[in-house]
Write an enzyme that holds these catalytic residues in place. Structure first.
Site, PDB file in Angstrom:
ATOM      1  N   SER A 131       6.886  -2.659  -8.002  1.00 55.42           N
ATOM      2  CA  SER A 131       6.618  -3.559  -6.478  1.00 55.42           C
ATOM      3  C   SER A 131       6.200  -5.260  -7.111  1.00 55.42           C
ATOM      4  CB  SER A 131       6.268  -3.456  -5.746  1.00 55.42           C
ATOM      5  OG  SER A 131       6.190  -3.284  -4.665  1.00 55.42           O
ATOM      6  N   ASP A 157      17.087   0.800  -1.629  1.00 56.51           N
ATOM      7  CA  ASP A 157      15.584   0.771  -1.561  1.00 56.51           C
ATOM      8  C   ASP A 157      15.367   0.141  -0.222  1.00 56.51           C
ATOM      9  OD1 ASP A 157      13.083  -0.240  -1.562  1.00 56.51           O
ATOM     10  OD2 ASP A 157      13.589  -0.401  -3.095  1.00 56.51           O
ATOM     11  N   HIS A 199      11.064   2.792  -2.421  1.00 54.25           N
ATOM     12  CA  HIS A 199      11.333   2.132  -2.869  1.00 54.25           C
ATOM     13  C   HIS A 199       9.307   2.311  -3.550  1.00 54.25           C
ATOM     14  CE1 HIS A 199      10.391  -2.640  -3.919  1.00 54.25           C
ATOM     15  NE2 HIS A 199       8.507  -1.966  -3.654  1.00 54.25           N
TER      16      HIS A 199
END
Length: 266
Positions: free
Chosen positions: A95, A217, A245
């Site tokens: 991320s 996502d 995610h």
């Protein structure tokens, strides 16, 4: 300050093996790698750490000004590499840590062999033809909600971020991880994460790079994965048959295999 204590560094795996440096995302800590780290440790030296303000990092190291920019986190990554004398590092960033890794690799490319960007996003806000997944109004509302009631925001957002509603235990784990984070530190990290724009930094990457996305996502739509691949010369995009995610939790076997196959291919 001792870097090992500051970032709660853990080193495991095969001594002398290629080095994987695993960096967690917002609201998480190194524990979220636990389903992939043992598999990777069979072949690699695995270095885990907590960003300052997360997990068991040293709270005395927190500085709101330093961590109001992803540059502060990137500097920490480089200090970890220096402290452990790491070379030819395969940096794996989840991320927002994907962009932290990009910044670190652009600053000191000689430290790194490869980058693995797991569900990355260089910019979360839609901008012209670029689709980040959120309008500016969406992000402002998200941050206002977080600022006013962090625990309530965590309980509402974690299941959305995790996806996989048929497996509610995954969303509960992420909720608990968010709730363990100091609200003020989380607030700063959230603003830093969701308001950063690192699109131009991608073109400065000169390392072999793997971009890993999921089929669905809510935080980083597939247009983002294609954008990152297209902006980093020679990079490869892999789409996991997974949702959410955080595929290191929802699809750990596929995630570990994607990381390992790319890292071992010299």
């Amino acid at each position: 300050m001792d870097v090992r204590t500051r970032n709660n560094i853990t080193v495991t795996g095969r001594k002398g093996g290629p080095v994987l440096l695993l960096a967690h995302g917002f609201g998480c800590d190194q524990n979220l790698w636990r389903l992939v780290a043992p598999t990777l440790a069979e072949e690699f030296t695995v270095v885990l750490f907590d960003h300052v303000g997360s997990g068991r990092s040293d709270p005395a190291a927190w500085d709101a000004e330093r961590y109001s920019s992803l540059t502060g986190y990137a500097e920490d990554v480089l200090e970890i590499c220096s402290e452990l004398d790491l070379r030819d590092v395969v940096f794996v960033g989840h991320s927002v840590s994907s962009m932290i890794g990009v910044l670190a690799a652009v600053r000191e490319p000689e430290r790194f062999a490869k980058l693995v960007l797991l569900t990355p996003s260089p910019c979360y806000i839609d901008d012209g033809d670029y689709r980040g997944g959120f309008s500016r109004e969406d992000i402002e509302e998200l941050l206002e909600s977080l600022d006013s009631n962090y625990l309530g925001w965590s309980a509402a957002m974690a299941p959305v971020i995790m996806g996989n509603p048929e497996r509610p235990e995954l969303g509960e784990e992420l909720t608990n991880s968010f709730c363990r984070t100091d609200p003020e530190m989380a607030r700063v990290f959230a603003h830093t994460t969701f308001l950063s724009d690192n699109r131009e930094d991608l073109e400065a990457v000169r390392l072999p790079t793997l971009v890993i996305e999921c089929l669905q996502d809510a935080i980083a739509p597939r247009e983002v994965g294609a954008f990152v691949r297209d902006r980093i010369a020679g990079s490869t995009l892999v789409t996991l048959d997974a949702t959410g995610h955080c595929p290191q939790l929802s699809a750990p076997e596929a995630t570990a295999e994607a990381i390992a196959s790319f890292a071992r291919d010299r």
